[in-house]
Structures are given as structure tokens and as C-alpha cells.
Design an enzyme around this catalytic site. Structure first.
Site, PDB file in Angstrom:
ATOM      1  N   ILE A 525      43.782  44.933  38.909  1.00 39.50           N
ATOM      2  CA  ILE A 525      42.977  44.139  37.990  1.00 39.50           C
ATOM      3  C   ILE A 525      43.382  44.428  36.553  1.00 39.50           C
ATOM      4  O   ILE A 525      43.457  45.599  36.145  1.00 39.50           O
ATOM      5  CB  ILE A 525      41.473  44.436  38.162  1.00 39.50           C
ATOM      6  CG1 ILE A 525      41.050  44.272  39.623  1.00 39.50           C
ATOM      7  CG2 ILE A 525      40.633  43.537  37.281  1.00 39.50           C
ATOM      8  CD1 ILE A 525      39.611  44.650  39.889  1.00 39.50           C
ATOM      9  N   ASP A 526      43.640  43.390  35.807  1.00 37.72           N
ATOM     10  CA  ASP A 526      43.816  43.530  34.365  1.00 37.72           C
ATOM     11  C   ASP A 526      42.437  43.671  33.724  1.00 37.72           C
ATOM     12  O   ASP A 526      41.525  42.902  34.031  1.00 37.72           O
ATOM     13  CB  ASP A 526      44.532  42.305  33.801  1.00 37.72           C
ATOM     14  CG  ASP A 526      44.596  42.334  32.290  1.00 37.72           C
ATOM     15  OD1 ASP A 526      45.238  43.232  31.745  1.00 37.72           O
ATOM     16  OD2 ASP A 526      43.978  41.452  31.658  1.00 37.72           O
ATOM     17  N   LYS A 527      42.285  44.661  32.860  1.00 36.57           N
ATOM     18  CA  LYS A 527      40.952  44.956  32.308  1.00 36.57           C
ATOM     19  C   LYS A 527      40.428  43.826  31.438  1.00 36.57           C
ATOM     20  O   LYS A 527      39.356  43.271  31.680  1.00 36.57           O
ATOM     21  CB  LYS A 527      40.994  46.251  31.490  1.00 36.57           C
ATOM     22  CG  LYS A 527      39.650  46.588  30.825  1.00 36.57           C
ATOM     23  CD  LYS A 527      39.775  47.740  29.871  1.00 36.57           C
ATOM     24  CE  LYS A 527      40.449  47.340  28.572  1.00 36.57           C
ATOM     25  NZ  LYS A 527      39.625  46.443  27.730  1.00 36.57           N
ATOM     26  N   THR A 530      38.995  40.260  32.540  1.00 36.71           N
ATOM     27  CA  THR A 530      38.725  40.245  33.974  1.00 36.71           C
ATOM     28  C   THR A 530      37.566  41.171  34.301  1.00 36.71           C
ATOM     29  O   THR A 530      36.536  40.756  34.828  1.00 36.71           O
ATOM     30  CB  THR A 530      39.983  40.652  34.764  1.00 36.71           C
ATOM     31  OG1 THR A 530      41.077  39.817  34.378  1.00 36.71           O
ATOM     32  CG2 THR A 530      39.757  40.499  36.250  1.00 36.71           C
ATOM     33  N   LYS A 703      53.082  45.755  34.502  1.00 35.86           N
ATOM     34  CA  LYS A 703      52.091  45.275  35.464  1.00 35.86           C
ATOM     35  C   LYS A 703      52.760  44.799  36.744  1.00 35.86           C
ATOM     36  O   LYS A 703      52.314  45.119  37.846  1.00 35.86           O
ATOM     37  CB  LYS A 703      51.255  44.157  34.850  1.00 35.86           C
ATOM     38  CG  LYS A 703      50.385  44.613  33.682  1.00 35.86           C
ATOM     39  CD  LYS A 703      49.583  43.453  33.101  1.00 35.86           C
ATOM     40  CE  LYS A 703      48.744  43.915  31.918  1.00 35.86           C
ATOM     41  NZ  LYS A 703      47.953  42.822  31.325  1.00 35.86           N
TER      42      LYS A 703
END
Length: 834
Positions: A525-527, A530, A703
Site C-alpha cells: 500500500i502506498d501511504k 491510500t 515501489k
């Protein structure tokens, strides 16, 4: 309201694509003699750093779904490539495809040439022109109803409209069915009477006349009622695509032709095969009953298949029929009038009154209200709307009245894009479908071979009359086999499942993503955007004496109003929310990497970091808690420390609960962020993530490396993100999950889009995937078991042990209901709880 308030021409932000009003744009940059307008300082800075990157953006940066405020880019239909594989169609011409054979594409409805299934329209959109396609062969597209040239199945409308339209194929099959019932009923009565009271029937009807009476009754049933089946049978032979109608045509054709020959020329048969009337046994009643039962199955199947479009039709029903347009006369006088929805243009000012539906996508200009967006996002809590808030077409205004500016209309609205996306997903093929495809490729030839073996075995080894037994059992084998049950198992579940997901705010881009989501064991998960809101907010105020929190905020916000920094904007927004009166600053200066200074209401104010505080003489700034997951800005007034403002990107309210539920399901969570390690650690602690479950100071290329590394460890990885920098990782992951509140590039890279843009949508997507795949496995199991048991029984394997034979009439009934049962099971997905 004055004429000056009327809409002006909007410019497009070259970085993010958002529409910007030049009259009110704060961020403008001139390049090569042309002015460019930006929605925020961030986009402006990106453009200044590399204008060519955005002015020469590749055409591939487009999306099937766009965020509010962003124009929908023109994009060719994904089916364009399929069109070249089949019959070319004119530009703008309707296209029909088969849900089982995506490579079949035609310009008008008909039967799929491969599997015989009726073609269906390609992409469901709100259109007055209806296209037809095959639910099993997506490449078959027709402008008129008919049957699929591949599988022979009746074509279905691809352009689903809000109002349920009459299905011409269903009307035709229903008419043929009832004619068949009327003529077949006396045939069955004669057959039953001849079986139980042969002498009475012979004396009543005459032994010589009986076959001719049956011939007269059965011929209209077989040759007219069953004409569509024979047409599809012939098409399957011409196209060398054996399907269900190949078997039906062979079975009924052999029984009918044999009976006709036996009636017209009984003398060519041996004496041992003739009955009391001098005629061999005829099977007119079997051919007619088979035809009528197959027609019944087609009618039931067409009715059941029409319900699979209910989800899209329900979405289209959400659109209002009219909008209230605000216009200004030549003297500046304002008038309002209701206009049809299709007459609304981008830039129009529209009034939305309490209880009305928002007509199109746009932005609130005046007023405030709460809007129910549950029909789009799946969230039941109304969303507060004030000036500059985006609104979604078809959502319901609750209490207040507001004026909005139309941004996207017609096929560019979020609702229309959702309908298009759902339609494309319904026509995509899941990997599990390959198993059914491989079996189906050999299925019909294998059944024909079994029928031949059955005929030979009964003719050589069977009891007398051997020819009659051989013919009846071979016909039963041909009739009972049902390749359509195999072919429909996956596409019907995909169609219903994606429609159910759309109503829950989960948009499935393709069936492969829906299938893989069930297997995901790791979620990256990208912070920002999100897990968090993605927009800085003021989360804490610490004021030193003698200043109150409101006064400290008012002075700081007055100064920051002249700044373009996002942290400054968060301070200004907090002051506006508290309805504080701001003053115009003077002598404003900005120190790069330190903060801002200026004079507000006669006081010298500075807002920034400790370096700026030292510079203005306020050296008594207290130490801040490094675990607050935010940025602390010190405020000095007239050279003395006055307090601290903490700005952070707050965690979404739904995030903690969703993270707990995902971990409870056994899914490992990995958080990635470009923030500092201290900020990342603070957020990870709040969410209950371990030290090895987050990584800080991550660059965009890192990522995708993290996703690749996890995949190399044997994990099935889903990636959730919302920004352009997340696109490579979304594409690398086994399932890319894009937030609907993010950029169009992210949504193009993801296989699943969450309209609401929070993690609770991932839970719904997981449940939807599990329910859909479970339904598909049930369908495939039933289809395999049905054929594996039915064909041997029809061949007569039970006869040596129990003396049981399966009548071709019962075989026809079983075959008809097998497809209907698969579709009925798929329809259960409409009620699944997400």
C-alpha cells in the site's frame, strides 16, 4: 448573481488534466509565449521543472475512468483490436460479440459461428442504438438480433438502456415454442396411446394412416419451430465450429429423416422391422418433443440471461432526466429553466434543489449541502459539499440547495464511465475459462464419436429390434450433451459479479484481476492518498501565552494566504473552517527551506522551522514529538515564540479497521512511503504494523522493486495506490488496485478501481472475488458432472445391469435445463453480501 458570474472558458492543467478557470487561477506560468494554468502550486512547479514532459505526454496516458474535475480522454475501444480479427466494421458502426468467443465480432446480431450462442452488444452504454453480441463469443457483434455464427446462441443487447427493451430473439423463440406445444401434445398422446392400447388405436386411426398423421403434426414443429436450430447447425458445419446446435441438428434431423423415409417407403425396410400396420417404428414424436423442449430451454435461458444486465440497467436508472439551467439575459437578469439532461454542456451553471439528483459531474459554486453518494461509492454516510467541492452526477442532494458548474456530461460522466468499465469487464475472459475452452474444443467431436460407437454397438450387440435401439440411443447421446453449460459457466458469473461490484463501489477492469484477487496473500500500500487523506490538514495547535489558539491561527493563516506551499494552504483552510477573519499581509517574504515572514495587523509574524525562528530571534522553541506523524511549524510574533502548528496528512477514518480486517484474513500488509522514517514509523504504529511491514523514503522505482521482490518470494501481490508514481508498481503487481480519488494514470494501470478510494473497498473486492470464483467452480463442476454422467447413461451403460434406457425426449429436457441451471446459479451473485 450577475452576468459576470457566468461560466468562462476553462483551461486544462497540463500536469494533472484538471479543468482550471483562468479568471480565478492562482498558479500561472508562461512558456514559449503561451500561458498555462495550474490547479495548485505543486503542478506548477512540476511543469516549470520540465515543460516538455507534460506538453509531449504520450497518448497512452489515458483512462477508462477519470477523477472528478478531470476530462475523460478520448480512447479507442479495447475491442478495436478484436474487430480486425473478424469482420471489419465501419467507424461508429455497432459491434456484436460472443461472451464465449471474444474473437468473434460482427456488425449485426446473430448466432456465434463457433459455439452457436446468440451474440451480445459489446459495451453497455446509454444509447438509443442497440447492438447485439454473443455471451460466449465476444467478438461476434451485430446491429440486429439473431444467433451467434460460432455457437448458435441467441445474441443479447450490448447497449443496455435504462428501460428494459423487448428481446426479439425471446419473442421469436416464445412464439415457436407455443406452436410446438400445440402440435407436439397430440403427437405425444398418440405415442402414449399406441404404447398402452395398440389395438384400440389401430382400429380407431387405422394402422396405415397413423404414421401419416404423425408426419403431418411433426413436420411444422421440426421444420418451422426448429428452423433456427437447423440454421445454426448448418452454420456450424460451414464455419467448422461444432457446437450444441450441431448435436441438436444431428439428433433431431436423423430421427425425423428416418421417420419420413419409413413413412414414405416402408417397403425398403426388412419385414422384421415392420409393425402391425406394415410400417417400421417411427420417431416423429421424439423429433417434435426434442424440438419443443429445446425451445423451452432457449426461452428460459434467454429470460435468465436478460437478468444479468440488471446491474447495468440499475446504474443507468440513476441518471436524472432533466437539469435546472441558470442563464443570464442581455441586461444581466438571471433566469432558470428545466432542460433535458442531454442538452447540458460543460461550463453550464445548474441549480440542484433539495431531494433532486445531481445531473452531471461538476463543482459546487455556491451554497452547501449534504449529498448521498452511496449509489456510486457504496458508502451510506452523506458527504458534506461546500464551495469548490466536486459532485458526482446521479447522486442525491439531501437538504441544502446549491449552484454547480457542469464539468463532464454525457458519456464523460463518472456514471457513464463506470457503466462502460463494467461492460468491458463483463466481456473479458478469466484465466479459468481456458479450461472450459480446451474441453469445449474437443467436446462436440467426442460426443459425435460416442454416438457413432453407441449406434454400432447397439446395432451389432443389442437386442431386437437392433436398428431401432441403435437409432434411439445414438440420438439420445447427441441430444443430452450440452457444451453450452461449460461455455456459460464462467462468463455468466463474471457478468453478474462485476455488476454486483459496481453497486458496491468496486469497479473490475478485467476478469483476470477478479480471479487473482482471491489468491492475494500480500497487499502493498502506498501511504499518501491510500492510507491517508492525501491532503495536509492542521491537526494540532499549541499556543503560548498570551495568545489564544484562534488568534495564533488567524495571524499565521493571514500570512500563509500569500504562500503557495501546501502546508500553508492547510493552515489557511483550517482558519476558514473556523470562520476566522483573515487580514492582508504586507512585507511578505519567503525563505526557501525555512518558512515565511511578513506583517499582519501591525505585528511581525514568522511561520517556519527552527532555523527561521533563530533568524528572527525566537530561540526558545520547545522540542516537538517526532512520533506525531506530522510537520511542526513554529510561529513567532514580534520576535518571540508564540506557538506551534502541526500539519499532517491524516489517516482515513476507515483505514485502521480495514487494516485489522485484512490482517485477520491472513493478508500481509506492506506500507510504502516517501516520507521520513520517523513519520512512517508513527503511522505504522497507529495502524498496528510491525517494523518489517513498512518502508520509508521510497522512490517511485523502488515501489515496483518491492513488489517484484515479494513476487520472487512466491507471494501473490496486490498493490494499492493513487498517484502517477504508483503506476509502475500497479502494473507490476498481480493485481493493481487504484483509488478512484487518484489520477487517471493510476486507474489505467490498475485492474480494480475503488470509487470511494479507501481500504474498505479492498475488503469488498476480496469478498466479491471469493464469491465469484466459488460460483464459477460450482458451475464448472455441475457442467462437467452433468455431461460425464448424462452421456454414458444416454449411451445405455445402465441397460445390461438394470434394463434402463434414456428416452431422447428426457435427454432433451435434461439438456435444456442444464444451461438454465448454470445461469440461475450465477444470478445468485446479485445477492452476495460485500
Amino acid at each position: 448573481m450577475t452576468a459576470s458570474n457566468l461560466p468562462t472558458t476553462l483551461e486544462r492543467d497540463p500536469v494533472c488534466g484538471m479543468n482550471v478557470d483562468p479568471a480565478s487561477a492562482k498558479h500561472v506560468h508562461e512558456h514559449a509565449g503561451k500561458k498555462y494554468y495550474f490547479c495548485c502550486a505543486g503542478c506548477g512547479e512540476k511543469f516549470k521543472a520540465d515543460p516538455g514532459k507534460y506538453l509531449n505526454k504520450p497518448a497512452g496516458f489515458s483512462s477508462n475512468l477519470v477523477m472528478l474535475g478531470m476530462p475523460a480522454p478520448a480512447k479507442p475501444s479495447p475491442s478495436t483490436h478484436a474487430r480486425s480479427a473478424s469482420k471489419p466494421t465501419a467507424v461508429g458502426a455497432p459491434a456484436y460479440v460472443c461472451p464465449m468467443c471474444p474473437e468473434v465480432r460482427e456488425s449485426k446480431p446473430g448466432a456465434c459461428p463457433s459455439c452457436g450462442m446468440a451474440l451480445e452488444p459489446d459495451v453497455p452504454v446509454a444509447s438509443t442504438r442497440t447492438e447485439y453480441t454473443c455471451p460466449m463469443h465476444l467478438e461476434i457483434v451485430r446491429s440486429e438480433p439473431g444467433s451467434c455464427p460460432i455457437c448458435g446462441m441467441a445474441l443479447e443487447p450490448r447497449n443496455v438502456t435504462a428501460a428494459a427493451e423487448e428481446n426479439p430473439e425471446l419473442r421469436d423463440m416464445t412464439r415457436r415454442f407455443w406452436v410446438g406445444v400445440v402440435l407436439t401434445a397430440p403427437l405425444l398422446a398418440i405415442a402414449m396411446g399406441s404404447m398402452f392400447w395398440p389395438h384400440a388405436f389401430m382400429s380407431l386411426l387405422g394402422g396405415a394412416r397413423l404414421p401419416w398423421i404423425e408426419f403431418a403434426l411433426s413436420t411444422p414443429v421440426v421444420l418451422w419451430c426448429g428452423l433456427p436450430f437447423f440454421q445454426r447447425f448448418w452454420t456450424s458445419l460451414v464455419n467448422r465450429s461444432p457446437n450444441m446446435f450441431t448435436l441438436i441438428g444431428l439428433g433431431t434431423g436423423v430421427a425425423y429423416v428416418y421417420s419420413v423415409v419409413a413413412t414414405i417407403a416402408p417397403q425398403i425396410f426388412p419385414e422384421s422391422l415392420r409393425g402391425m400396420g406394415g410400417y417400421p417404428d417411427v420417431y416423429f414424436e421424439a423429433a417434435a418433443a426434442i424440438t419443443t423442449l429445446v425451445l423451452l430451454g432457449q426461452v428460459m435461458e434467454l429470460r435468465a440471461r436478460s437478468r444479468t444486465s440488471a446491474a447495468i440497467r440499475a446504474l443507468l436508472d440513476l441518471s436524472p432526466k432533466a437539469a435546472r439551467l441558470i442563464t443570464a439575459g442581455p441586461q444581466g437578469d438571471i433566469t432558470e429553466k428545466d432542460i433535458p439532461l442531454e442538452h447540458v454542456k460543460p461550463g453550464d451553471r445548474l441549480r440542484v434543489r433539495p431531494g433532486e439528483k445531481v445531473p452531471v459531474d461538476g463543482v459546487v459554486l455556491e451554497g452547501d449541502s449534504a449529498v448521498d453518494e452511496s449509489m456510486i461509492t457504496g458508502e451510506s454516510i452523506p458527504v458534506e459539499k461546500t464551495s469548490n467541492s466536486p459532485v458526482i452526477g446521479a447522486t442525491i442532494n439531501a437538504t441544502g440547495s446549491f449552484v454547480m458548474r457542469a464539468e463532464r456530461v454525457g458519456s464523460e460522466t463518472l456514471l457513464a464511465r463506470i457503466v462502460q468499465l463494467v461492460g468491458q469487464a463483463q466481456r473479458s475472459r478469466a484465466p479459468i475459462q481456458r479450461l472450459a475452452d480446451r474441453v469445449a474444443a474437443w467436446f462436440v467431436p467426442a460426443v459425435v464419436a460416442v454416438a457413432v460407437v453407441t449406434f454400432v454397438a447397439w446395432f451389432v450387440f443389442g437386442p431386437q429390434p437392433r436398428l431401432a435401439h441403435a437409432l434411439v440411443n445414438a440420438v439420445a447421446v447427441l441430444i443430452i450433451a450440452c457444451p453450452c453449460a461449460l461455455g456459460l459457466a464462467t462468463p455468466m458469473a463474471i457478468m453478474v459479479g462485476t455488476g454486483r461490484g459496481a453497486h458496491a463501489g468496486v469497479l473490475i477492469k478485467n476478469a483476470e484481476a477478479l480471479e487473482t484477487m482471491e489468491k492475494v496473500d500480500t497487499l502493498v500500500i502506498d501511504k499518501t492518498g491510500t492510507l491517508t487523506e492525501g491532503r495536509p490538514k492542521l491537526v494540532a495547535i499549541s499556543a503560548a501565552q498570551p495568545y489564544s489558539e484562534d488568534e495564533l491561527l488567524r495571524l499565521a493563516a493571514s500570512l500563509e494566504e500569500a504562500s503557495e506551499h501546501p502546508l500553508g494552504a492547510a493552515i489557511v483552510n483550517a482558519a476558514i473552517a473556523k470562520r476566522l477573519t483573515l487580514s492582508n499581509p504586507t512585507e511578505f517574504t519567503y525563505a526557501l527551506g525555512k518558512g515565511v515572514q511578513g506583517t499582519v495587523s501591525g505585528k511581525r509574524v514568522a511561520v517556519g522551522n527552527t532555523a527561521l525562528m533563530d533568524e528572527v530571534g525566537a530561540s526558545d522553541v520547545p522540542q516537538t514529538d517526532s512520533a506525531n506523524a506530522g510537520t511542526s511549524l513554529a510561529v513567532a510574533i514580534d520576535g518571540k515564540y508564540a506557538g506551534t502548528l502541526t500539519v499532517a496528512d491524516p489517516i482515513k477514518a476507515s483505514t485502521p479497521g480495514a487494516v485489522r480486517d485484512l490482517k485477520r484474513l491472513g493478508i500481509r500488509i506492506v506500507m510504502l512511503t516517501g516520507d521520513s522514517r520517523s513519520t512512517a514509523a508513527a503511522i505504522a504504529q497507529k495502524l498496528g504494523l510491525e517494523q518489517d511491514e513498512f518502508e520509508a523514503e521510497v522512490l517511485p522505482e523502488r515501489k515496483s522493486e518491492v513488489v517484484r521482490t515479494l513476487q520472487q518470494q512466491g507471494r501473490v501481490v496486490a498493490m494499492a495506490g493513487d498517484g502517477i508514481n504508483d503506476a509502475p508498481a500497479l502494473a507490476q503487481a498481480d493485481v493493481g488496485i487504484a483509488m478512484g480519488t487518484g489520477t487517471d494514470v493510476a486507474m489505467e494501470s490498475g485492474g480494480i478501481t475503488l470509487v470511494k478510494g479507501d481500504l474498505s473497498g479492498i475488503l469488498r473486492a476480496r469478498k466479491l472475488s471469493q464469491a465469484t470464483m466459488r460460483n464459477i467452480r460450482q458451475n464448472l463442476f455441475f457442467a462437467f458432472i452433468y455431461n460425464a454422467i448424462g452421456v454414458p447413461i444416454a449411451a445405455g451403460v445402465l441397460y445390461p445391469f438394470f434394463g434402463l434406457l434414456l428416452s431422447p425426449i428426457f435427454a432433451a429436457a435434461a439438456m435444456s435445463f442444464s444451461s438454465v441451471s448454470v445461469i440461475t446459479n450465477a444470478l445468485r451473485l446479485r445477492k452476495v453480501k460485500l
